[in-house]
Write a protein that holds these residues in place. Structure first.
Motif, PDB file in Angstrom:
ATOM      1  N   GLU A  32     -74.259  34.966  82.166  1.00 35.48           N
ATOM      2  CA  GLU A  32     -73.118  34.811  83.079  1.00 35.48           C
ATOM      3  C   GLU A  32     -72.546  33.405  83.002  1.00 35.48           C
ATOM      4  O   GLU A  32     -71.333  33.214  83.058  1.00 35.48           O
ATOM      5  CB  GLU A  32     -73.536  35.157  84.499  1.00 35.48           C
ATOM      6  CG  GLU A  32     -73.714  36.639  84.740  1.00 35.48           C
ATOM      7  CD  GLU A  32     -74.174  36.951  86.155  1.00 35.48           C
ATOM      8  OE1 GLU A  32     -74.529  36.012  86.889  1.00 35.48           O
ATOM      9  OE2 GLU A  32     -74.180  38.143  86.504  1.00 35.48           O
ATOM     10  N   LYS A  33     -73.423  32.379  82.880  1.00 40.73           N
ATOM     11  CA  LYS A  33     -72.956  30.998  82.756  1.00 40.73           C
ATOM     12  C   LYS A  33     -72.159  30.803  81.468  1.00 40.73           C
ATOM     13  O   LYS A  33     -71.139  30.133  81.457  1.00 40.73           O
ATOM     14  CB  LYS A  33     -74.129  30.019  82.803  1.00 40.73           C
ATOM     15  CG  LYS A  33     -74.719  29.849  84.173  1.00 40.73           C
ATOM     16  CD  LYS A  33     -75.894  28.885  84.137  1.00 40.73           C
ATOM     17  CE  LYS A  33     -76.563  28.795  85.509  1.00 40.73           C
ATOM     18  NZ  LYS A  33     -77.759  27.960  85.481  1.00 40.73           N
ATOM     19  N   LEU A  34     -72.658  31.407  80.372  1.00 41.79           N
ATOM     20  CA  LEU A  34     -71.933  31.300  79.103  1.00 41.79           C
ATOM     21  C   LEU A  34     -70.565  31.956  79.187  1.00 41.79           C
ATOM     22  O   LEU A  34     -69.568  31.431  78.677  1.00 41.79           O
ATOM     23  CB  LEU A  34     -72.736  31.937  77.969  1.00 41.79           C
ATOM     24  CG  LEU A  34     -73.873  31.120  77.386  1.00 41.79           C
ATOM     25  CD1 LEU A  34     -74.638  31.940  76.357  1.00 41.79           C
ATOM     26  CD2 LEU A  34     -73.345  29.840  76.753  1.00 41.79           C
ATOM     27  N   LEU A  35     -70.519  33.099  79.824  1.00 41.36           N
ATOM     28  CA  LEU A  35     -69.244  33.802  79.944  1.00 41.36           C
ATOM     29  C   LEU A  35     -68.307  33.108  80.923  1.00 41.36           C
ATOM     30  O   LEU A  35     -67.093  33.240  80.818  1.00 41.36           O
ATOM     31  CB  LEU A  35     -69.476  35.253  80.381  1.00 41.36           C
ATOM     32  CG  LEU A  35     -70.179  36.141  79.353  1.00 41.36           C
ATOM     33  CD1 LEU A  35     -70.464  37.509  79.952  1.00 41.36           C
ATOM     34  CD2 LEU A  35     -69.337  36.274  78.099  1.00 41.36           C
ATOM     35  N   ALA A  36     -68.839  32.361  81.867  1.00 37.47           N
ATOM     36  CA  ALA A  36     -68.010  31.666  82.848  1.00 37.47           C
ATOM     37  C   ALA A  36     -67.287  30.477  82.223  1.00 37.47           C
ATOM     38  O   ALA A  36     -66.216  30.089  82.679  1.00 37.47           O
ATOM     39  CB  ALA A  36     -68.854  31.207  84.032  1.00 37.47           C
ATOM     40  N   ASP A  37     -67.869  29.866  81.192  1.00 39.17           N
ATOM     41  CA  ASP A  37     -67.203  28.748  80.521  1.00 39.17           C
ATOM     42  C   ASP A  37     -65.891  29.248  79.920  1.00 39.17           C
ATOM     43  O   ASP A  37     -65.748  30.414  79.548  1.00 39.17           O
ATOM     44  CB  ASP A  37     -68.094  28.180  79.419  1.00 39.17           C
ATOM     45  CG  ASP A  37     -69.320  27.480  79.996  1.00 39.17           C
ATOM     46  OD1 ASP A  37     -69.306  27.133  81.194  1.00 39.17           O
ATOM     47  OD2 ASP A  37     -70.294  27.312  79.234  1.00 39.17           O
ATOM     48  N   ASP A  38     -64.924  28.314  79.795  1.00 40.52           N
ATOM     49  CA  ASP A  38     -63.615  28.694  79.259  1.00 40.52           C
ATOM     50  C   ASP A  38     -63.714  29.189  77.819  1.00 40.52           C
ATOM     51  O   ASP A  38     -63.253  30.266  77.494  1.00 40.52           O
ATOM     52  CB  ASP A  38     -62.654  27.503  79.344  1.00 40.52           C
ATOM     53  CG  ASP A  38     -62.234  27.242  80.783  1.00 40.52           C
ATOM     54  OD1 ASP A  38     -62.305  28.187  81.592  1.00 40.52           O
ATOM     55  OD2 ASP A  38     -61.843  26.101  81.085  1.00 40.52           O
ATOM     56  N   SER A  39     -64.275  28.369  76.970  1.00 38.99           N
ATOM     57  CA  SER A  39     -64.422  28.785  75.573  1.00 38.99           C
ATOM     58  C   SER A  39     -65.644  28.098  74.985  1.00 38.99           C
ATOM     59  O   SER A  39     -65.593  26.931  74.620  1.00 38.99           O
ATOM     60  CB  SER A  39     -63.178  28.424  74.769  1.00 38.99           C
ATOM     61  OG  SER A  39     -62.985  27.027  74.777  1.00 38.99           O
ATOM     62  N   PRO A  40     -66.724  28.802  74.896  1.00 39.12           N
ATOM     63  CA  PRO A  40     -67.915  28.184  74.311  1.00 39.12           C
ATOM     64  C   PRO A  40     -67.674  27.932  72.825  1.00 39.12           C
ATOM     65  O   PRO A  40     -67.178  28.786  72.103  1.00 39.12           O
ATOM     66  CB  PRO A  40     -69.013  29.217  74.531  1.00 39.12           C
ATOM     67  CG  PRO A  40     -68.301  30.509  74.703  1.00 39.12           C
ATOM     68  CD  PRO A  40     -66.955  30.185  75.279  1.00 39.12           C
ATOM     69  N   LEU A  41     -67.963  26.717  72.383  1.00 36.88           N
ATOM     70  CA  LEU A  41     -67.761  26.355  70.989  1.00 36.88           C
ATOM     71  C   LEU A  41     -69.004  26.677  70.172  1.00 36.88           C
ATOM     72  O   LEU A  41     -70.123  26.542  70.654  1.00 36.88           O
ATOM     73  CB  LEU A  41     -67.455  24.857  70.881  1.00 36.88           C
ATOM     74  CG  LEU A  41     -66.148  24.399  71.521  1.00 36.88           C
ATOM     75  CD1 LEU A  41     -66.034  22.882  71.429  1.00 36.88           C
ATOM     76  CD2 LEU A  41     -64.965  25.054  70.847  1.00 36.88           C
ATOM     77  N   PRO A  42     -68.798  27.084  68.935  1.00 35.38           N
ATOM     78  CA  PRO A  42     -69.969  27.335  68.090  1.00 35.38           C
ATOM     79  C   PRO A  42     -70.643  26.018  67.713  1.00 35.38           C
ATOM     80  O   PRO A  42     -70.064  24.939  67.832  1.00 35.38           O
ATOM     81  CB  PRO A  42     -69.382  28.023  66.857  1.00 35.38           C
ATOM     82  CG  PRO A  42     -67.939  27.747  66.880  1.00 35.38           C
ATOM     83  CD  PRO A  42     -67.556  27.444  68.286  1.00 35.38           C
ATOM     84  N   ARG A  43     -71.860  26.129  67.249  1.00 40.00           N
ATOM     85  CA  ARG A  43     -72.616  24.948  66.843  1.00 40.00           C
ATOM     86  C   ARG A  43     -71.917  24.265  65.661  1.00 40.00           C
ATOM     87  O   ARG A  43     -71.206  24.925  64.886  1.00 40.00           O
ATOM     88  CB  ARG A  43     -74.032  25.362  66.456  1.00 40.00           C
ATOM     89  CG  ARG A  43     -74.829  25.913  67.641  1.00 40.00           C
ATOM     90  CD  ARG A  43     -76.284  26.182  67.248  1.00 40.00           C
ATOM     91  NE  ARG A  43     -76.430  26.882  65.979  1.00 40.00           N
ATOM     92  CZ  ARG A  43     -76.540  28.200  65.827  1.00 40.00           C
ATOM     93  NH1 ARG A  43     -76.535  28.966  66.893  1.00 40.00           N
ATOM     94  NH2 ARG A  43     -76.680  28.742  64.647  1.00 40.00           N
ATOM     95  N   PRO A  44     -72.130  22.972  65.479  1.00 43.82           N
ATOM     96  CA  PRO A  44     -71.470  22.253  64.379  1.00 43.82           C
ATOM     97  C   PRO A  44     -71.828  22.795  62.995  1.00 43.82           C
ATOM     98  O   PRO A  44     -70.974  22.828  62.101  1.00 43.82           O
ATOM     99  CB  PRO A  44     -71.972  20.812  64.532  1.00 43.82           C
ATOM    100  CG  PRO A  44     -72.437  20.698  65.931  1.00 43.82           C
ATOM    101  CD  PRO A  44     -72.862  22.060  66.362  1.00 43.82           C
ATOM    102  N   GLU A  45     -73.061  23.237  62.815  1.00 44.87           N
ATOM    103  CA  GLU A  45     -73.424  23.771  61.494  1.00 44.87           C
ATOM    104  C   GLU A  45     -72.697  25.081  61.190  1.00 44.87           C
ATOM    105  O   GLU A  45     -72.374  25.379  60.043  1.00 44.87           O
ATOM    106  CB  GLU A  45     -74.941  23.943  61.333  1.00 44.87           C
ATOM    107  CG  GLU A  45     -75.635  24.747  62.398  1.00 44.87           C
ATOM    108  CD  GLU A  45     -76.120  23.928  63.590  1.00 44.87           C
ATOM    109  OE1 GLU A  45     -76.719  24.536  64.465  1.00 44.87           O
ATOM    110  OE2 GLU A  45     -75.900  22.709  63.640  1.00 44.87           O
ATOM    111  N   VAL A  46     -72.397  25.871  62.229  1.00 43.52           N
ATOM    112  CA  VAL A  46     -71.638  27.105  62.032  1.00 43.52           C
ATOM    113  C   VAL A  46     -70.205  26.765  61.626  1.00 43.52           C
ATOM    114  O   VAL A  46     -69.632  27.371  60.711  1.00 43.52           O
ATOM    115  CB  VAL A  46     -71.667  27.976  63.309  1.00 43.52           C
ATOM    116  CG1 VAL A  46     -70.744  29.174  63.181  1.00 43.52           C
ATOM    117  CG2 VAL A  46     -73.080  28.422  63.612  1.00 43.52           C
TER     118      VAL A  46
END
Length: 166
Positions: A32-46
């Motif tokens: 739920e916390k992840l979905l609440a964020d506006d736009s979770p960014l992928p990891r730098p290696e991805v």
């Protein structure tokens, strides 16, 4: 929020053990916390891997485009050389190539139209026509139209017999 967590754990305990219910509740809250964020960014290696893949694809497309341009240029050069060669040959000696008409021998024409040859061809055509007619009539007997007509006739006979009335 604690009340919601308590209700969630109570509900999960109905389906699994207490330790698993607590773990599931934590995982659900994390989601739920992840979905609440506006736009979770992928990891730098991805992101680095995605950029590398895009660079490789654009390089491959650039190589293909370069190859196609080279092939088109070579084809145009060959075409221009061929046209120039034909043009120069035509203007150098236009009468050098003699044109001779094709002549049929009269004996060949007479032999083709003899009575025996004509009767042989006509008998072969008759045989072919008979085979086509026989094949088409046999195909009609086995066609889906014939099957449907047979089914309809059977249904009419059954309906007329009133089999359900006993």
């Amino acid at each position: 929020m604690k009340e919601n967590r308590h209700q969630l754990e109570t509900l999960l305990r109905c389906f699994c053990e207490e330790a698993q219910a607590a773990q599931f509740a934590e995982e659900i809250e994390a989601c739920e916390k992840l979905l609440a964020d506006d736009s979770p960014l992928p990891r730098p290696e991805v992101l680095t891997a995605i950029k590398q893949t895009l660079r490789q694809r654009t390089a491959a497309l650039a190589r293909k485009r370069h190859l196609y341009r080279q092939m088109l240029t070579a084809a145009a050069a060959c075409l221009a050389a061929g046209v120039g060669l034909l043009w120069s040959l035509h203007h150098q000696s236009p009468e050098a190539v003699p044109v001779q008409p094709v002549a049929l021998q009269s004996s060949m024409v007479q032999e083709f139209f003899t009575d025996e040859a004509v009767s042989e061809i006509s008998s072969k055509l008759d045989d072919i026509t008979e085979q086509l007619h026989a094949d088409s009539s046999s195909n009609r007997a086995d066609s889906w139209e014939a099957e449907i007509n047979n089914e309809i006739e059977e249904m009419v006979l059954i309906a007329q017999a009133d089999f359900w009335k006993g």
